[in-house]
Motif scaffolding. Sequence first.
Motif, PDB file in Angstrom:
ATOM      1  N   LEU A 148      54.028  62.252   7.047  1.00  0.00           N
ATOM      2  CA  LEU A 148      52.671  62.505   6.584  1.00  0.00           C
ATOM      3  C   LEU A 148      52.343  63.987   6.667  1.00  0.00           C
ATOM      4  O   LEU A 148      52.755  64.666   7.602  1.00  0.00           O
ATOM      5  CB  LEU A 148      51.670  61.727   7.447  1.00  0.00           C
ATOM      6  CG  LEU A 148      51.795  60.207   7.463  1.00  0.00           C
ATOM      7  CD1 LEU A 148      50.779  59.608   8.424  1.00  0.00           C
ATOM      8  CD2 LEU A 148      51.595  59.632   6.082  1.00  0.00           C
ATOM      9  N   THR A 149      51.582  64.450   5.679  1.00  0.00           N
ATOM     10  CA  THR A 149      51.085  65.819   5.740  1.00  0.00           C
ATOM     11  C   THR A 149      49.890  65.848   6.679  1.00  0.00           C
ATOM     12  O   THR A 149      49.340  64.804   7.038  1.00  0.00           O
ATOM     13  CB  THR A 149      50.641  66.318   4.355  1.00  0.00           C
ATOM     14  OG1 THR A 149      49.534  65.517   3.916  1.00  0.00           O
ATOM     15  CG2 THR A 149      51.775  66.242   3.340  1.00  0.00           C
TER      16      THR A 149
ATOM     17  N   LYS B   6      36.846  67.437   2.600  1.00  0.00           N
ATOM     18  CA  LYS B   6      37.631  66.340   3.165  1.00  0.00           C
ATOM     19  C   LYS B   6      37.814  66.516   4.672  1.00  0.00           C
ATOM     20  O   LYS B   6      38.281  67.533   5.144  1.00  0.00           O
ATOM     21  CB  LYS B   6      38.986  66.266   2.487  1.00  0.00           C
ATOM     22  CG  LYS B   6      39.774  65.054   2.891  1.00  0.00           C
ATOM     23  CD  LYS B   6      40.949  64.850   1.967  1.00  0.00           C
ATOM     24  CE  LYS B   6      41.622  63.564   2.295  1.00  0.00           C
ATOM     25  NZ  LYS B   6      41.362  62.538   1.360  1.00  0.00           N
TER      26      LYS B   6
ATOM     27  N   LYS C   8      54.045  55.041   2.995  1.00  0.00           N
ATOM     28  CA  LYS C   8      54.335  56.192   2.144  1.00  0.00           C
ATOM     29  C   LYS C   8      55.842  56.382   1.975  1.00  0.00           C
ATOM     30  O   LYS C   8      56.309  56.810   0.927  1.00  0.00           O
ATOM     31  CB  LYS C   8      53.702  57.445   2.753  1.00  0.00           C
ATOM     32  CG  LYS C   8      53.886  58.667   1.892  1.00  0.00           C
ATOM     33  CD  LYS C   8      53.303  59.901   2.536  1.00  0.00           C
ATOM     34  CE  LYS C   8      53.613  61.100   1.659  1.00  0.00           C
ATOM     35  NZ  LYS C   8      53.559  62.336   2.377  1.00  0.00           N
TER      36      LYS C   8
ATOM     37  N   THR D 207      43.150  61.989   6.901  1.00  0.00           N
ATOM     38  CA  THR D 207      42.618  60.845   6.158  1.00  0.00           C
ATOM     39  C   THR D 207      42.677  59.587   7.012  1.00  0.00           C
ATOM     40  O   THR D 207      41.719  58.813   7.064  1.00  0.00           O
ATOM     41  CB  THR D 207      43.412  60.633   4.850  1.00  0.00           C
ATOM     42  OG1 THR D 207      43.306  61.814   4.058  1.00  0.00           O
ATOM     43  CG2 THR D 207      42.897  59.449   4.067  1.00  0.00           C
ATOM     44  N   VAL D 208      43.780  59.380   7.704  1.00  0.00           N
ATOM     45  CA  VAL D 208      43.923  58.210   8.576  1.00  0.00           C
ATOM     46  C   VAL D 208      42.921  58.289   9.729  1.00  0.00           C
ATOM     47  O   VAL D 208      42.275  57.291  10.063  1.00  0.00           O
ATOM     48  CB  VAL D 208      45.375  58.093   9.108  1.00  0.00           C
ATOM     49  CG1 VAL D 208      45.487  56.999  10.150  1.00  0.00           C
ATOM     50  CG2 VAL D 208      46.336  57.826   7.960  1.00  0.00           C
TER      51      VAL D 208
ATOM     52  N   GLU E   1      50.874  54.034   8.047  1.00  0.00           N
ATOM     53  CA  GLU E   1      50.685  54.858   6.848  1.00  0.00           C
ATOM     54  C   GLU E   1      51.991  55.540   6.463  1.00  0.00           C
ATOM     55  O   GLU E   1      52.333  55.619   5.288  1.00  0.00           O
ATOM     56  CB  GLU E   1      49.593  55.892   7.107  1.00  0.00           C
ATOM     57  CG  GLU E   1      49.174  56.668   5.886  1.00  0.00           C
ATOM     58  CD  GLU E   1      48.362  55.874   4.888  1.00  0.00           C
ATOM     59  OE1 GLU E   1      48.315  56.292   3.713  1.00  0.00           O
ATOM     60  OE2 GLU E   1      47.782  54.838   5.265  1.00  0.00           O
ATOM     61  N   GLN E   2      52.718  55.998   7.457  1.00  0.00           N
ATOM     62  CA  GLN E   2      53.994  56.665   7.203  1.00  0.00           C
ATOM     63  C   GLN E   2      55.004  55.686   6.606  1.00  0.00           C
ATOM     64  O   GLN E   2      55.744  56.030   5.688  1.00  0.00           O
ATOM     65  CB  GLN E   2      54.528  57.261   8.503  1.00  0.00           C
ATOM     66  CG  GLN E   2      55.710  58.171   8.328  1.00  0.00           C
ATOM     67  CD  GLN E   2      56.036  58.921   9.612  1.00  0.00           C
ATOM     68  OE1 GLN E   2      55.279  58.876  10.582  1.00  0.00           O
ATOM     69  NE2 GLN E   2      57.146  59.604   9.622  1.00  0.00           N
TER      70      GLN E   2
ATOM     71  N   GLU F 102      46.944  66.723   5.969  1.00  0.00           N
ATOM     72  CA  GLU F 102      45.793  66.169   5.247  1.00  0.00           C
ATOM     73  C   GLU F 102      45.807  64.637   5.292  1.00  0.00           C
ATOM     74  O   GLU F 102      44.765  63.998   5.468  1.00  0.00           O
ATOM     75  CB  GLU F 102      45.817  66.650   3.795  1.00  0.00           C
ATOM     76  CG  GLU F 102      44.591  66.242   3.012  1.00  0.00           C
ATOM     77  CD  GLU F 102      44.562  66.859   1.635  1.00  0.00           C
ATOM     78  OE1 GLU F 102      44.344  66.105   0.668  1.00  0.00           O
ATOM     79  OE2 GLU F 102      44.757  68.085   1.522  1.00  0.00           O
ATOM     80  N   GLU F 103      46.988  64.050   5.160  1.00  0.00           N
ATOM     81  CA  GLU F 103      47.098  62.587   5.225  1.00  0.00           C
ATOM     82  C   GLU F 103      46.799  62.077   6.630  1.00  0.00           C
ATOM     83  O   GLU F 103      46.197  61.013   6.795  1.00  0.00           O
ATOM     84  CB  GLU F 103      48.497  62.152   4.765  1.00  0.00           C
ATOM     85  CG  GLU F 103      48.724  62.365   3.281  1.00  0.00           C
ATOM     86  CD  GLU F 103      50.180  62.249   2.862  1.00  0.00           C
ATOM     87  OE1 GLU F 103      50.420  61.874   1.714  1.00  0.00           O
ATOM     88  OE2 GLU F 103      51.072  62.542   3.680  1.00  0.00           O
TER      89      GLU F 103
ATOM     90  N   ARG G 266      39.572  57.392   8.496  1.00  0.00           N
ATOM     91  CA  ARG G 266      39.491  55.948   8.259  1.00  0.00           C
ATOM     92  C   ARG G 266      39.242  55.213   9.583  1.00  0.00           C
ATOM     93  O   ARG G 266      38.427  54.297   9.654  1.00  0.00           O
ATOM     94  CB  ARG G 266      40.785  55.449   7.610  1.00  0.00           C
ATOM     95  CG  ARG G 266      40.715  54.005   7.176  1.00  0.00           C
ATOM     96  CD  ARG G 266      42.001  53.487   6.525  1.00  0.00           C
ATOM     97  NE  ARG G 266      42.666  54.461   5.701  1.00  0.00           N
ATOM     98  CZ  ARG G 266      43.975  54.726   5.771  1.00  0.00           C
ATOM     99  NH1 ARG G 266      44.743  54.091   6.621  1.00  0.00           N
ATOM    100  NH2 ARG G 266      44.524  55.628   4.973  1.00  0.00           N
TER     101      ARG G 266
END
Length: 147
Positions: free
Chosen positions: A44-45, A130, A40, A51-52, A36-37, A47-48, A55
Amino acid sequence: MDLQKQLNEDMKQAMKNREKQRLVVIRSVKSALQNEQINKGSDLTEEEVLTVLNREMKQRKESLHEFENANRDDLVAKVEAEMDVLHTYLPEQLSDEELQKIVDETIAETGASSKAEMGKVMGAIMPKVKGKADGGQVNRLVLQSLS
């Protein structure tokens, strides 16, 4: 301590304690975070990262459902153990009562009165919950409240 540092510390500890299952899950999550990093192009924040993690949990829930349908008890146990490890990194989930309260407040804020406005309510509510509630559960409660 942020989640990525916590994962690194827990990975080291799992290696020392020879906890194979925990180590596999942590490495899997770290790999997903790294991918993901890279996608992007920057760090990553928090929050991100959540999210991962969500997932990863969702993928395991889907696998669990498939394995249960196929009567693969060996794989069901493995996936449940992985989910237990992931739960330690996710924030506390909202209870049905807390979630219903948030749903009711959001419906009042948006002024929604029918199922046709469900998208507007879902768009407003998901950022509030979230990582703390399953999207399917939120969808079901919003649908019930708008009926």
